[in-house]
Design an enzyme around this catalytic site. Structure first.
Site, PDB file in Angstrom:
ATOM      1  N   GLN A 130      -9.040  -6.598 -10.664  1.00 47.05           N
ATOM      2  CA  GLN A 130      -9.802  -5.358  -9.966  1.00 47.05           C
ATOM      3  C   GLN A 130      -9.283  -4.131 -10.786  1.00 47.05           C
ATOM      4  O   GLN A 130      -9.872  -3.501 -11.229  1.00 47.05           O
ATOM      5  CB  GLN A 130      -9.414  -5.435  -8.665  1.00 47.05           C
ATOM      6  CG  GLN A 130      -9.453  -3.998  -7.916  1.00 47.05           C
ATOM      7  CD  GLN A 130      -9.532  -3.879  -6.546  1.00 47.05           C
ATOM      8  OE1 GLN A 130     -10.251  -4.554  -5.625  1.00 47.05           O
ATOM      9  NE2 GLN A 130      -8.471  -3.322  -6.169  1.00 47.05           N
ATOM     10  N   GLN A 184     -18.272  -5.774  -0.690  1.00 47.47           N
ATOM     11  CA  GLN A 184     -17.474  -6.745  -1.722  1.00 47.47           C
ATOM     12  C   GLN A 184     -16.900  -7.963  -1.174  1.00 47.47           C
ATOM     13  O   GLN A 184     -16.195  -8.833  -1.810  1.00 47.47           O
ATOM     14  CB  GLN A 184     -16.174  -5.932  -2.037  1.00 47.47           C
ATOM     15  CG  GLN A 184     -15.085  -5.512  -1.125  1.00 47.47           C
ATOM     16  CD  GLN A 184     -13.840  -4.821  -1.467  1.00 47.47           C
ATOM     17  OE1 GLN A 184     -14.339  -3.568  -1.791  1.00 47.47           O
ATOM     18  NE2 GLN A 184     -12.702  -5.188  -1.964  1.00 47.47           N
ATOM     19  N   HIS A 240       1.094  -1.160  -0.094  1.00 43.01           N
ATOM     20  CA  HIS A 240      -0.039  -0.051   0.001  1.00 43.01           C
ATOM     21  C   HIS A 240       0.909   1.119  -0.142  1.00 43.01           C
ATOM     22  O   HIS A 240       0.393   2.232  -0.695  1.00 43.01           O
ATOM     23  CB  HIS A 240      -0.832   0.134   1.314  1.00 43.01           C
ATOM     24  CG  HIS A 240      -1.942  -0.894   1.317  1.00 43.01           C
ATOM     25  ND1 HIS A 240      -1.939  -1.983   2.238  1.00 43.01           N
ATOM     26  CD2 HIS A 240      -3.004  -1.066   0.507  1.00 43.01           C
ATOM     27  CE1 HIS A 240      -3.067  -2.802   2.294  1.00 43.01           C
ATOM     28  NE2 HIS A 240      -3.506  -2.214   1.181  1.00 43.01           N
TER      29      HIS A 240
HETATM   30  O1  PAF Z   1      -8.193  -3.637  -3.191  1.00 41.65           O
HETATM   31  C1  PAF Z   1      -8.765  -3.335  -2.297  1.00 41.65           C
HETATM   32  O2  PAF Z   1      -8.247  -2.986  -1.326  1.00 41.65           O
HETATM   33  C2  PAF Z   1     -10.145  -2.843  -2.340  1.00 41.65           C
HETATM   34  O3  PAF Z   1     -10.754  -3.719  -3.246  1.00 41.65           O
HETATM   35  C3  PAF Z   1     -10.507  -1.496  -2.503  1.00 41.65           C
HETATM   36  C4  PAF Z   1     -10.274  -0.839  -4.280  1.00 41.65           C
HETATM   37  C5  PAF Z   1      -9.907  -0.466  -1.563  1.00 41.65           C
HETATM   38  C6  PAF Z   1     -12.213  -1.225  -2.779  1.00 41.65           C
HETATM   39  O4  PAF Z   1     -12.756  -1.630  -1.294  1.00 41.65           O
END
Ligand code: PAF
Length: 281
Positions: free
Chosen positions: A155, A61, A37
């Site tokens: 994603q 999600q 991150h």
């Molecule tokens: O990749 C993630 O951590 C999540 O899917 C995101 C993009 C923050 C959406 O909640």
């Protein structure tokens, strides 16, 4: 460090910054921040005047309630880690009801079939949840650029499709996978690995690297068979899927076309923990 809980408060601050001509970089996260991150945040800090990081474990999600319950939540540590990078970062930690306007539900999306492959098959509703939260976050923050890791490659492609379809003027910046020194792709879920599974997990990347070599002069089918057999032979790992797919369409391939770009996509259970990884082939 400024922490915003309500959409309106963040938007007020951002509209003042935008009036002054500041560019906005945005890193959406679910917290439990790790070096992967932080690489996204470093990218945002480098390219933009202002960086916003959201920390929100998005309920819509998760297809598995147990996974949602156990998802690590480490807000104070997250804030400290961000503070070490820069004390100017704006943190958005939405209140769920305010954020979802009282209706914590997914919208249905059509991502031209990208949502039907791999994670879409194995985690029903997952990409509707991701699309819903990211669209709302983008509408709230209205960034110039947003940063996503290639670990969740499907994603990333879906988010690119989302901004194209919704005609949002946001540049999506991909950031390569960040790995532990033993090769395990960094993930917030790694914190949940029991020692025996943590020791087993780097095997996934070792197999992916071997698969890359095999793919150079063998068929996709032979490469898949190698990965399937290798993981099956491991006492602590269980394969959910391995696919070789086109980077653009995410459709699994049977034969190679030299001008196309492919990746190997893998999901493995190490005990109860679901680990995801991929490799450019
Ligand atoms: O990749 C993630 O951590 C999540 O899917 C995101 C993009 C923050 C959406 O909640």
């Amino acid at each position: 460090m400024k922490v915003f809980r309500l959409k309106k408060e963040l938007q007020k601050q951002l509209s003042e910054l935008k009036k002054d001509g500041k560019s906005i970089g945005f890193v959406p996260t679910m917290g439990a921040l790790h070096q992967g991150h932080l690489a996204l945040v470093e990218g945002a800090l480098k390219d933009n005047d202002v960086t916003v990081v959201s920390i929100f474990v998005n309920p819509t999600q998760f297809d598995n309630p147990e996974d949602l319950k156990k998802y690590p939540r480490t807000f104070d540590t997250d804030v400290n880690l961000l503070h070490k990078l820069s004390d100017t970062i704006l943190i958005f930690k939405p209140d769920s009801l305010d954020f979802y306007d009282g209706n914590v539900e997914s919208q249905r999306f059509n991502f031209d079939g990208l949502e039907l492959e791999m994670e879409g098959k194995h985690r029903p509703g997952h990409f509707d949840g991701v699309g819903t939260v990211v669209k709302k976050l983008f509408e709230t923050v209205q960034p110039d650029r947003a940063y996503f890791g290639e670990k969740d490659f499907q994603q990333l492609q879906i988010i690119k499709k989302l901004v194209a379809k919704e005609k949002m003027p946001i540049e999506i910046v991909p950031i390569p996978i960040y790995r532990e020194t033993d090769g395990l792709a960094m993930s917030s879920r790694n914190k949940r690995l029991q020692p025996v599974y943590r020791r087993a997990a780097p095997f996934i990347y070792q197999v992916l690297k071997q698969a890359r070599l095999i793919f150079q002069n063998q068929t996709p089918e032979a490469t898949k068979a190698f990965v399937t057999q290798s993981i099956a032979a491991h006492p602590f790992l269980e394969l959910e899927y391995f696919e070789i797919a086109d980077e653009k369409t995410l459709k699994p391939i049977k034969t190679k076309i030299n001008s196309n770009k492919y990746r190997g996509f893998i999901v493995v259970y190490a005990g109860e923990v679901r680990l995801i990884d991929n490799i450019k082939l």
